[in-house]
Design a protein around this motif. Structure first.
Motif, PDB file in Angstrom:
ATOM      1  N   MET A  39       0.880  -1.295   0.188  1.00 25.93           N
ATOM      2  CA  MET A  39       0.059   0.065  -0.051  1.00 25.93           C
ATOM      3  C   MET A  39       0.887   1.206  -0.013  1.00 25.93           C
ATOM      4  N   PRO A  40       0.169   2.307  -0.574  1.00 22.92           N
ATOM      5  CA  PRO A  40       1.062   3.701  -0.520  1.00 22.92           C
ATOM      6  C   PRO A  40       1.353   3.840   1.151  1.00 22.92           C
ATOM      7  N   ASN A  41       2.428   4.572   1.239  1.00 21.71           N
ATOM      8  CA  ASN A  41       2.846   4.842   2.847  1.00 21.71           C
ATOM      9  C   ASN A  41       3.872   5.786   3.078  1.00 21.71           C
ATOM     10  N   ASP A  42       4.066   6.119   4.335  1.00 23.32           N
ATOM     11  CA  ASP A  42       5.144   7.143   4.649  1.00 23.32           C
ATOM     12  C   ASP A  42       6.217   6.523   5.537  1.00 23.32           C
ATOM     13  N   PHE A  43       6.251   5.174   5.279  1.00 19.13           N
ATOM     14  CA  PHE A  43       7.220   4.496   6.115  1.00 19.13           C
ATOM     15  C   PHE A  43       8.813   4.787   5.995  1.00 19.13           C
ATOM     16  N   LYS A  44       9.521   4.751   7.150  1.00 17.98           N
ATOM     17  CA  LYS A  44      11.098   5.030   7.288  1.00 17.98           C
ATOM     18  C   LYS A  44      11.670   3.756   8.251  1.00 17.98           C
ATOM     19  N   PRO A  45      12.617   3.014   7.791  1.00 14.80           N
ATOM     20  CA  PRO A  45      13.216   2.019   8.515  1.00 14.80           C
ATOM     21  C   PRO A  45      13.924   2.823   9.670  1.00 14.80           C
ATOM     22  N   GLU A  46      13.136   3.240  10.718  1.00 10.20           N
ATOM     23  CA  GLU A  46      13.790   3.654  11.877  1.00 10.20           C
ATOM     24  C   GLU A  46      12.741   3.363  13.056  1.00 10.20           C
ATOM     25  N   ILE A  47      13.435   2.745  14.202  1.00  3.99           N
ATOM     26  CA  ILE A  47      12.873   2.549  15.340  1.00  3.99           C
ATOM     27  C   ILE A  47      12.017   3.609  16.079  1.00  3.99           C
ATOM     28  N   GLY A  48      10.486   3.515  16.291  1.00  2.00           N
ATOM     29  CA  GLY A  48       9.985   4.607  16.827  1.00  2.00           C
ATOM     30  C   GLY A  48       9.297   5.204  15.646  1.00  2.00           C
ATOM     31  N   HIS A  49       9.423   5.112  14.422  1.00  2.00           N
ATOM     32  CA  HIS A  49       8.743   6.120  13.277  1.00  2.00           C
ATOM     33  C   HIS A  49       7.499   5.557  13.395  1.00  2.00           C
ATOM     34  N   ARG A  50       6.318   6.624  13.235  1.00  2.00           N
ATOM     35  CA  ARG A  50       5.119   6.375  13.179  1.00  2.00           C
ATOM     36  C   ARG A  50       4.678   6.334  11.705  1.00  2.00           C
ATOM     37  N   PHE A  51       3.785   5.619  10.935  1.00  3.23           N
ATOM     38  CA  PHE A  51       3.571   5.836   9.819  1.00  3.23           C
ATOM     39  C   PHE A  51       2.177   5.196   9.346  1.00  3.23           C
ATOM     40  N   THR A  52       1.767   5.380   8.237  1.00 10.48           N
ATOM     41  CA  THR A  52       0.066   4.964   7.821  1.00 10.48           C
ATOM     42  C   THR A  52       0.432   4.324   6.286  1.00 10.48           C
ATOM     43  N   PHE A  53      -0.419   3.378   6.354  1.00  9.58           N
ATOM     44  CA  PHE A  53      -0.741   2.647   4.861  1.00  9.58           C
ATOM     45  C   PHE A  53      -2.159   3.171   4.568  1.00  9.58           C
ATOM     46  N   ARG A  54      -2.398   3.297   3.242  1.00 13.07           N
ATOM     47  CA  ARG A  54      -3.741   3.643   2.856  1.00 13.07           C
ATOM     48  C   ARG A  54      -4.124   2.912   1.915  1.00 13.07           C
ATOM     49  N   THR A  55      -5.288   2.399   1.977  1.00 10.09           N
ATOM     50  CA  THR A  55      -5.934   1.394   0.903  1.00 10.09           C
ATOM     51  C   THR A  55      -7.666   1.779   0.745  1.00 10.09           C
ATOM     52  N   GLU A  56      -8.067   0.962  -0.156  1.00  8.67           N
ATOM     53  CA  GLU A  56      -9.431   1.165  -0.175  1.00  8.67           C
ATOM     54  C   GLU A  56     -10.108   0.639   1.091  1.00  8.67           C
ATOM     55  N   PRO A  57     -11.212   1.317   1.604  1.00  7.32           N
ATOM     56  CA  PRO A  57     -11.884   0.744   2.854  1.00  7.32           C
ATOM     57  C   PRO A  57     -12.596  -0.637   2.632  1.00  7.32           C
ATOM     58  N   LYS A  58     -12.704  -1.457   3.667  1.00 13.23           N
ATOM     59  CA  LYS A  58     -13.453  -2.893   3.605  1.00 13.23           C
ATOM     60  C   LYS A  58     -14.483  -2.601   4.671  1.00 13.23           C
ATOM     61  N   LYS A  59     -15.671  -2.130   4.218  1.00 13.09           N
ATOM     62  CA  LYS A  59     -17.128  -1.963   4.998  1.00 13.09           C
ATOM     63  C   LYS A  59     -17.275  -3.164   5.846  1.00 13.09           C
ATOM     64  N   GLN A  60     -17.067  -4.538   5.273  1.00 13.16           N
ATOM     65  CA  GLN A  60     -17.600  -5.631   5.841  1.00 13.16           C
ATOM     66  C   GLN A  60     -16.816  -6.248   7.184  1.00 13.16           C
ATOM     67  N   VAL A  61     -15.457  -5.474   7.162  1.00 16.31           N
ATOM     68  CA  VAL A  61     -14.826  -5.654   8.613  1.00 16.31           C
ATOM     69  C   VAL A  61     -14.697  -4.406   9.378  1.00 16.31           C
ATOM     70  N   PHE A  63     -13.362  -1.522   8.306  1.00 11.67           N
ATOM     71  CA  PHE A  63     -11.980  -0.824   8.064  1.00 11.67           C
ATOM     72  C   PHE A  63     -12.117   0.329   7.041  1.00 11.67           C
ATOM     73  N   ASP A  64     -11.574   1.579   7.589  1.00 10.03           N
ATOM     74  CA  ASP A  64     -11.757   2.728   6.833  1.00 10.03           C
ATOM     75  C   ASP A  64     -10.634   2.903   5.995  1.00 10.03           C
ATOM     76  N   GLY A  65      -9.630   2.019   5.785  1.00 15.53           N
ATOM     77  CA  GLY A  65      -8.724   2.068   4.638  1.00 15.53           C
ATOM     78  C   GLY A  65      -7.247   2.703   5.333  1.00 15.53           C
ATOM     79  N   ILE A  66      -7.284   3.105   6.334  1.00 15.62           N
ATOM     80  CA  ILE A  66      -6.024   3.863   7.092  1.00 15.62           C
ATOM     81  C   ILE A  66      -5.587   2.549   8.018  1.00 15.62           C
ATOM     82  N   VAL A  67      -4.307   2.359   7.848  1.00 19.91           N
ATOM     83  CA  VAL A  67      -3.743   1.510   8.873  1.00 19.91           C
ATOM     84  C   VAL A  67      -2.532   2.319   9.664  1.00 19.91           C
TER      85      VAL A  67
END
Length: 147
Positions: A39-61, A63-67
Motif C-alpha cells: 500500500m502507499p505509505n510514509d514508512f521509514k526504517p527507523e525504530i519509533g517511526h510512526r507511519f500509515t498505509f492507505r488503501t480502499e476501505p473494507k466495510k464488511q470488516v 475498516f476505513d482504509g487507514i492502517v
C-alpha cells in the motif's frame, strides 16, 4: 498455548524468494517499493517511526482504509517488526524475518494479535491470511527481481 489457539491469534507463513536478502530487504523497507506490493505509505526504517498505509476501505470488516503503524524492531537485512492498527479494534504486530537460503531468501511472516473471540478480527485474519499467502509474497519476489 496450543496450536489451535495460536492459529486463531496469528498468521504464520514462510516462503522462499529466489533473490538475495539485500534485494528482499529493499522490497520490504523502501517506501516506494513497499507501495508497489502492499500500500502507499510514509514508512521509514527507523525504530519509533510512526507511519500509515492507505488503501480502499473494507466495510464488511469495519475498516476505513487507514492502517496506523510504528516500527518496533529493526535489524537491517534480517528483521522488521511493526505495530499494525486500524485505530479501532485491531492491535496487531507484523514481523518479517529474512534468512539466507542458497542463492535466495527464506522470508518469514508473523502477523499476530488477533482476538479469537472477535468475529470481525477472525474474518480479517482469514482475508489477510489469504492475501499474504496468495499475492503479497509473489509481489515481493517480483519487486526484488527488478532490483
Amino acid at each position: 498455548m496450543d496450536k489451535a489457539a495460536d492459529d486463531l491469534r496469528a498468521i504464520r507463513l514462510d516462503q522462499f524468494i529466489p533473490h538475495p536478502p539485500a534485494k528482499v530487504w529493499r522490497a520490504l523497507t523502501e517506501p516506494e517499493l513497499v507501495a508497489r506490493w502492499l500500500m502507499p505509505n510514509d514508512f521509514k526504517p527507523e525504530i519509533g517511526h510512526r507511519f500509515t498505509f492507505r488503501t480502499e476501505p473494507k466495510k464488511q470488516v469495519g475498516f476505513d482504509g487507514i492502517v496506523y503503524c510504528e516500527v518496533l524492531e529493526l535489524e537491517p537485512g534480517k528483521l522488521l517488526k511493526i505495530s499494525w492498527s486500524d485505530g479501532k479494534r485491531a492491535d496487531w504486530t507484523v514481523t518479517w524475518r529474512l534468512e539466507p537460503e542458497g542463492k535466495g531468501t527464506r522470508l518469514f511472516l508473523d502477523h499476530e494479535g488477533f482476538d479469537p473471540g472477535d468475529e470481525l478480527q477472525q474474518l480479517s485474519r482469514r482475508i489477510m491470511g489469504g492475501g499474504w499467502r496468495s499475492s503479497h509474497f509473489r509481489a515481493i519476489a517480483a519487486v526484488a527481481a527488478e532490483l
